[in-house]
Design an enzyme around this catalytic site. Structure first.
Site, PDB file in Angstrom:
ATOM      1  N   VAL A 100      43.480  47.998  34.694  1.00 37.75           N
ATOM      2  CA  VAL A 100      42.768  46.739  34.456  1.00 37.75           C
ATOM      3  C   VAL A 100      43.751  45.594  34.230  1.00 37.75           C
ATOM      4  O   VAL A 100      44.917  45.818  33.925  1.00 37.75           O
ATOM      5  CB  VAL A 100      41.814  46.848  33.238  1.00 37.75           C
ATOM      6  CG1 VAL A 100      40.703  47.841  33.532  1.00 37.75           C
ATOM      7  CG2 VAL A 100      42.573  47.227  31.984  1.00 37.75           C
ATOM      8  N   ALA A 132      45.274  43.834  36.202  1.00 39.04           N
ATOM      9  CA  ALA A 132      46.478  44.032  37.008  1.00 39.04           C
ATOM     10  C   ALA A 132      46.348  43.365  38.368  1.00 39.04           C
ATOM     11  O   ALA A 132      47.194  43.542  39.235  1.00 39.04           O
ATOM     12  CB  ALA A 132      46.742  45.523  37.169  1.00 39.04           C
ATOM     13  N   LEU A 184      44.073  44.104  40.518  1.00 38.28           N
ATOM     14  CA  LEU A 184      43.664  45.112  41.499  1.00 38.28           C
ATOM     15  C   LEU A 184      42.143  45.170  41.665  1.00 38.28           C
ATOM     16  O   LEU A 184      41.609  46.106  42.265  1.00 38.28           O
ATOM     17  CB  LEU A 184      44.222  46.489  41.113  1.00 38.28           C
ATOM     18  CG  LEU A 184      45.764  46.566  41.047  1.00 38.28           C
ATOM     19  CD1 LEU A 184      46.215  47.923  40.533  1.00 38.28           C
ATOM     20  CD2 LEU A 184      46.397  46.293  42.411  1.00 38.28           C
ATOM     21  N   GLY A 185      41.462  44.196  41.122  1.00 35.79           N
ATOM     22  CA  GLY A 185      40.031  44.089  41.368  1.00 35.79           C
ATOM     23  C   GLY A 185      39.197  45.130  40.640  1.00 35.79           C
ATOM     24  O   GLY A 185      38.125  45.510  41.101  1.00 35.79           O
ATOM     25  N   SER A 186      39.682  45.564  39.488  1.00 42.07           N
ATOM     26  CA  SER A 186      38.967  46.580  38.724  1.00 42.07           C
ATOM     27  C   SER A 186      37.542  46.140  38.381  1.00 42.07           C
ATOM     28  O   SER A 186      36.582  46.900  38.558  1.00 42.07           O
ATOM     29  CB  SER A 186      39.756  46.884  37.449  1.00 42.07           C
ATOM     30  OG  SER A 186      38.928  47.423  36.468  1.00 42.07           O
ATOM     31  N   SER A 187      37.382  44.918  37.946  1.00 42.37           N
ATOM     32  CA  SER A 187      36.053  44.493  37.481  1.00 42.37           C
ATOM     33  C   SER A 187      35.070  44.399  38.646  1.00 42.37           C
ATOM     34  O   SER A 187      33.896  44.753  38.518  1.00 42.37           O
ATOM     35  CB  SER A 187      36.157  43.189  36.689  1.00 42.37           C
ATOM     36  OG  SER A 187      35.599  42.103  37.368  1.00 42.37           O
ATOM     37  N   ALA A 188      35.543  43.960  39.824  1.00 43.11           N
ATOM     38  CA  ALA A 188      34.652  43.894  40.986  1.00 43.11           C
ATOM     39  C   ALA A 188      34.269  45.290  41.469  1.00 43.11           C
ATOM     40  O   ALA A 188      33.135  45.521  41.909  1.00 43.11           O
ATOM     41  CB  ALA A 188      35.321  43.116  42.116  1.00 43.11           C
ATOM     42  N   ALA A 189      35.207  46.231  41.382  1.00 45.78           N
ATOM     43  CA  ALA A 189      34.892  47.600  41.796  1.00 45.78           C
ATOM     44  C   ALA A 189      33.798  48.184  40.904  1.00 45.78           C
ATOM     45  O   ALA A 189      32.869  48.848  41.378  1.00 45.78           O
ATOM     46  CB  ALA A 189      36.149  48.474  41.760  1.00 45.78           C
ATOM     47  N   ASP A 195      37.354  40.262  46.079  1.00 42.89           N
ATOM     48  CA  ASP A 195      37.313  41.526  45.345  1.00 42.89           C
ATOM     49  C   ASP A 195      36.040  42.330  45.622  1.00 42.89           C
ATOM     50  O   ASP A 195      36.124  43.496  46.017  1.00 42.89           O
ATOM     51  CB  ASP A 195      37.477  41.281  43.840  1.00 42.89           C
ATOM     52  CG  ASP A 195      38.889  40.822  43.476  1.00 42.89           C
ATOM     53  OD1 ASP A 195      39.637  40.433  44.388  1.00 42.89           O
ATOM     54  OD2 ASP A 195      39.229  40.863  42.285  1.00 42.89           O
TER      55      ASP A 195
END
Lengths: 330, 330
Positions: A114, A116, A118-123, A164
């Protein structure tokens, strides 16, 4: 927390990595993003009541929403903001199927780092829409899933580019340019990556402000750098399609330098970038707006590159392009 | 080693620092160079015989030339190549005054770091021409001194740009562009510098080959980077004349990134560059073709910047623009 039936639906969606175009995309330049084989898993289950309960095992937070009220279960009141995108994703599906009063349990389990870039929240948002959609037999198309995930990102992040949730929905490699449709690049070749994390978090807003100031002070130069950045991205599309990874690496190195030129790199990132290059990666650059860098390295070099990045102070993982976007797991 | 009279003439000439344009100058882009307050001192004295004896106290080498023969005194036969430019400088003055049979003792004492891209060898050649010229009452103009020093550099280095002997001769700040005359920039403002040395020597030829390969593989991008490089140099001329050092620093940072983009930086250099920037320098970049970097920093910050560069592994010294080119000391 009794549920009205035992059925649970799990969906997953991939993280993204910016290969080219982070920051410059705001100025209308093309961006190339990849879905990578790190995924957010979301399990949705109906509740007896009308609440939306959300827990994240990796963030170790949990709470329950009832209308505007939030009841913390784990991580205190401050965890609420991190659970909002998933809650919003649930609400959108409920609205779509016209059952606002339905209660849903959402359990998030993600191996995406998170904060970072890397689009964690959109995933998470994308997988949540898909899981809840299937749970409620909403028969959502991919485009509908994308739009709902995008809306829930908008609620939290203002007006993001949509990159994202798009990559989390469709997977593969996408080209994005402001006010244009996403282009599926249909890259056939494997894209073996090593991602290093400095753990130095920086806000995208702060970085964009640096670029804005540099551009205001030296417009004739920064505009030229952005044109050069666009060329690296477009030449990389060609090279990716032909499977010419050495050229992609060379273009990544140049693109990284252009990002350095506008002031958005920092010393810890440089250390990891040079560690990767010096240990045989085709190329390396910062990725996204966080503290991560990405290296392109042949599979038989990946272990060496990973070790070098670790020695340089980064946490590290392997990744590769994932052609699968959001999917129902069970 | 008896001398025919006691007269000895000492001349000195300054080192140079590339502020902008190293490497790109080969492709017709403008370069900005400064004379700095590190100097090579050369003392010339007549000999009884017809030999040319040259010693360098800082390099700890010495030898005597008689025609094509070389007799080593200190540092063995391999020291010869380092003494050749000074010998050639002496020979040119002897030819000019028509006394080829005159013997000369030349003693070099320089505080310019060698193999660092700071023009040490040109400063020695320039001071040698001036000292021997005065010794033999040759009444050389500055332009003549420059041309002779340039010729002696050519003998050793092929066909250099002439930047090094020019700055050693004229001092100050010069703009250079291929096939054009040097422009004296008449910069009034002080230019307080810190110079850090990684001690990692790299040949200019090797670095130019890297740029050539990158350009062959990606011409449309590299040409754009060079145009951007030229813009940084020309805007810096303006800023230098106005005394806007903050802007000069910003332009140095961008120019450094452009040099990174074409592949001529390395990790040790980056460490020193970031150390300087993070400790309050206006800007920092690699300088010349060696392992040195240069930081522009207000005088009250210089100590802090120097310490930071040392902590990052560099040897370091303060420097500033020196308006005095070659001069007779005594």
């Amino acid at each position: 927390m009794s549920v009205i039936k035992n059925e649970a639906v799990t969906a997953s969606a991939p993280a993204k990595a910016f290969l080219f175009g982070e920051h410059f995309v705001v100025y209308g330049q093309p961006a190339i993003v990849l879905a990578i084989d790190k995924r957010a898993n979301v399990t949705a289950q109906l509740r007896k009541d009308d609440r939306i309960s959300i827990s994240s095992s990796n963030l170790r937070i949990a709470g329950t929403f009832k209308g505007d009220k939030y009841q913390a279960q784990k991580g205190g009141a401050k965890a609420r903001i991190k659970l909002e995108p998933a809650k919003s994703a649930v609400q959108q599906v409920l609205e779509k199927v016209g059952s606002k009063k339905t209660g849903v349990d959402v359990r998030i389990s993600s191996n995406i780092p998170v904060s970072a870039g890397l689009g964690s929240s959109a995933a998470v948002a994308t997988a949540t829409v898909a899981a809840v959609g299937r749970l409620l037999d909403a028969e959502l198309t991919r485009d509908q899933i994308f739009r709902m995930a995008y809306q829930s990102e908008c609620l939290v992040h203002g007006t993001p580019s949509g990159i994202d949730p798009a990559i989390s929905t469709y997977g593969g490699a996408l080209q994005f340019q402001k006010n244009r449709d996403f282009i599926d690049l249909k890259v056939q070749t494997n894209v073996p990556l090593v991602i290093g994390n400095t753990k130095i978090e920086r806000s995208t807003g702060e970085l964009l402000a640096i670029i804005r100031r540099t551009r205001e002070s030296l417009p004739s130069i920064v505009d030229l750098l952005m044109v050069a950045g666009a060329r690296t991205a477009l030449l990389a599309v060609d090279a990716l399609r032909k499977g010419e990874l050495k050229t992609v690496g060379e273009l990544m190195n140049i693109n990284h330098a252009l990002l350095c030129a506008v002031g958005v790199s920092h010393e810890s990132l440089e250390r990891l970038v040079y560690a990767a290059r010096n240990s045989g990666a085709f190329g390396a650059k910062l990725t996204g707006g966080g503290g991560c860098m990405i290296a392109l390295a042949e599979q038989n070099r990946q272990k060496k590159v990973m070790k070098a990045i670790e020695r340089a102070g980064g946490t590290v993982f392997e990744a590769c392009k994932s052609d699968e976007g959001v999917r129902i797991e069970s």
